[in-house]
Design a protein around this motif. Sequence first.
Motif, PDB file in Angstrom:
ATOM      1  N   LYS A 225       0.965  -1.411  -0.049  1.00 50.11           N
ATOM      2  CA  LYS A 225       0.016  -0.107  -0.006  1.00 50.11           C
ATOM      3  C   LYS A 225       0.711   1.187   0.092  1.00 50.11           C
ATOM      4  N   ARG A 226       1.931   1.188   0.473  1.00 52.89           N
ATOM      5  CA  ARG A 226       2.984   2.225   0.265  1.00 52.89           C
ATOM      6  C   ARG A 226       3.817   2.378  -0.877  1.00 52.89           C
ATOM      7  N   PRO A 227       4.391   3.518  -1.461  1.00 53.69           N
ATOM      8  CA  PRO A 227       5.006   3.785  -2.420  1.00 53.69           C
ATOM      9  C   PRO A 227       6.523   3.145  -2.079  1.00 53.69           C
ATOM     10  N   SER A 228       7.335   2.674  -2.929  1.00 57.06           N
ATOM     11  CA  SER A 228       8.734   1.930  -2.803  1.00 57.06           C
ATOM     12  C   SER A 228       9.814   2.664  -3.565  1.00 57.06           C
ATOM     13  N   ALA A 229      10.962   2.453  -3.121  1.00 60.54           N
ATOM     14  CA  ALA A 229      12.108   3.190  -3.751  1.00 60.54           C
ATOM     15  C   ALA A 229      13.041   2.217  -3.759  1.00 60.54           C
ATOM     16  N   PHE A 230      13.652   1.912  -4.871  1.00 58.41           N
ATOM     17  CA  PHE A 230      15.018   0.892  -4.999  1.00 58.41           C
ATOM     18  C   PHE A 230      16.252   2.253  -4.695  1.00 58.41           C
ATOM     19  N   ILE A 231      17.017   1.810  -3.688  1.00 60.98           N
ATOM     20  CA  ILE A 231      18.326   2.575  -3.407  1.00 60.98           C
ATOM     21  C   ILE A 231      19.342   2.061  -4.065  1.00 60.98           C
ATOM     22  N   SER A 232      19.741   2.756  -5.270  1.00 57.68           N
ATOM     23  CA  SER A 232      21.136   2.326  -5.977  1.00 57.68           C
ATOM     24  C   SER A 232      22.202   3.229  -5.421  1.00 57.68           C
ATOM     25  N   HIS A 233      23.197   2.279  -4.847  1.00 54.30           N
ATOM     26  CA  HIS A 233      24.387   3.016  -4.205  1.00 54.30           C
ATOM     27  C   HIS A 233      25.626   2.219  -4.401  1.00 54.30           C
TER      28      HIS A 233
ATOM     29  N   GLN B  17      29.015   3.811   0.253  1.00 54.23           N
ATOM     30  CA  GLN B  17      28.094   4.939   0.687  1.00 54.23           C
ATOM     31  C   GLN B  17      26.985   4.182   1.167  1.00 54.23           C
ATOM     32  N   VAL B  18      26.968   2.969   1.756  1.00 55.48           N
ATOM     33  CA  VAL B  18      25.935   2.271   2.383  1.00 55.48           C
ATOM     34  C   VAL B  18      25.216   2.885   3.667  1.00 55.48           C
ATOM     35  N   ALA B  19      26.247   3.554   4.297  1.00 56.01           N
ATOM     36  CA  ALA B  19      25.855   4.495   5.572  1.00 56.01           C
ATOM     37  C   ALA B  19      24.802   5.560   4.962  1.00 56.01           C
ATOM     38  N   ILE B  20      24.933   6.207   4.026  1.00 54.88           N
ATOM     39  CA  ILE B  20      24.087   7.362   3.764  1.00 54.88           C
ATOM     40  C   ILE B  20      22.832   6.483   3.097  1.00 54.88           C
ATOM     41  N   ALA B  21      22.978   5.634   2.445  1.00 54.91           N
ATOM     42  CA  ALA B  21      21.739   4.696   1.866  1.00 54.91           C
ATOM     43  C   ALA B  21      20.878   4.172   3.030  1.00 54.91           C
ATOM     44  N   ARG B  22      21.487   3.703   4.047  1.00 50.49           N
ATOM     45  CA  ARG B  22      20.397   3.228   5.144  1.00 50.49           C
ATOM     46  C   ARG B  22      19.946   4.544   5.918  1.00 50.49           C
TER      47      ARG B  22
ATOM     48  N   GLY C 157      11.845   2.232   1.453  1.00 51.02           N
ATOM     49  CA  GLY C 157      13.481   2.232   0.775  1.00 51.02           C
ATOM     50  C   GLY C 157      13.679   0.600   0.898  1.00 51.02           C
ATOM     51  N   TRP C 158      14.575   0.201  -0.219  1.00 51.11           N
ATOM     52  CA  TRP C 158      15.094  -1.019  -0.298  1.00 51.11           C
ATOM     53  C   TRP C 158      16.305  -0.841  -0.994  1.00 51.11           C
ATOM     54  N   LEU C 159      17.519  -1.499  -0.277  1.00 54.94           N
ATOM     55  CA  LEU C 159      18.740  -1.703  -0.620  1.00 54.94           C
ATOM     56  C   LEU C 159      19.388  -2.876  -0.532  1.00 54.94           C
ATOM     57  N   ALA C 160      20.375  -3.127  -1.129  1.00 58.20           N
ATOM     58  CA  ALA C 160      21.129  -4.318  -1.158  1.00 58.20           C
ATOM     59  C   ALA C 160      22.498  -4.091  -0.320  1.00 58.20           C
TER      60      ALA C 160
END
Length: 335
Positions: A12-20, A24-29, A42-45
């Motif tokens: 039900k919520r919009p989602s964003a794939f965080i490419s990084h 820069q994983v700290a900023i991604a988190r 947000g979603w990140l690997a």
Amino acid sequence: MPEAAAMPVDPKRPSAFISHHSSQVAIARRLKTLLAARGIDGWLAPDDIAAGTAFDQAILDQIARSDAIVLLFCAQSDQSRHVKRELMLGEDGNKTILPVRLEDVPAQGLAYWLKDYQWIDWFAGEEQAVDRIVAAISGKPTPSAFAPTAATHSTAPRRRTLWLGLAGAVLVAALAGGLWWHSRGLDAVPAGEVAANPIEPGIWTGKREMVQILFPELPPEYQKQIKDMVETDPDPEDCISEKVAAKPDVELFDPRHESQCTIGSFKMNGGRVSGYLNCKIAGDPKGNLQITIRGTYTRTSMEFDNVVTMQTSQGMVRFRTHETQKWLRGPACSA
């Protein structure tokens, strides 16, 4: 190997794939946390890839599910083949792509994919960058958010500013809700970034032109009203004192510190000027004003292309302006 599966998100919520890039994983988190607080998943690997699943398939599946690709751009990600592949998948799936610059570096390896997109600058203000990401993902504000109100004309005293067009930007804030902006403290200009005696002291006059409203799509009558307010300046002359002309600092943008905004990455050397100006809006805890400056100068002239972003609780408006300034006479003036 088990079938790849991404960690679940609320449909039900919009989602964003965080490419990084991994550096820069700290900023991604951090971005993921800030987006979650604003209603976006947000979603990140590798954080959101379930143990035992294939990375490539998990990333492919999540890009297909996401509403947008948020690229955290830096020098390392510019050369990353993994980031490049994620952008290609996003474009193939007609996803909204939002490049967020973590540092002021030009795109080289990813220039082909990013040349047509509007940049969001994380280094110019974290809160404002997140607000712009959220606005782009969740949808444009309605035109009524920028309709004239009874508070179109502020009762605050007039701010005499130079060529950045702050008076026009403040009037846009008034158009969006009768708001005015106030101090947030002043940053010093780093030594060595500003040339000595680059311009003449004295009286300067200028002209400001609205080039384009970038966001949102407004009805023609509202576009005209914003254009008229930005371009109208009943007192186009400003005084640049001998002290400021000898070593320009924040007073070049904010005479006598009346508006008291912060300035970052300011450079005025070798005939070129660049920098970022940020202000809060009084009476609106979510309000923020940013002006990005890029231009050229001589001893007796200045010319700039600016991007102005005004964020209020009622919505956001973003536009380009072109500024020209000419020296009239000097050096004495009452600044």
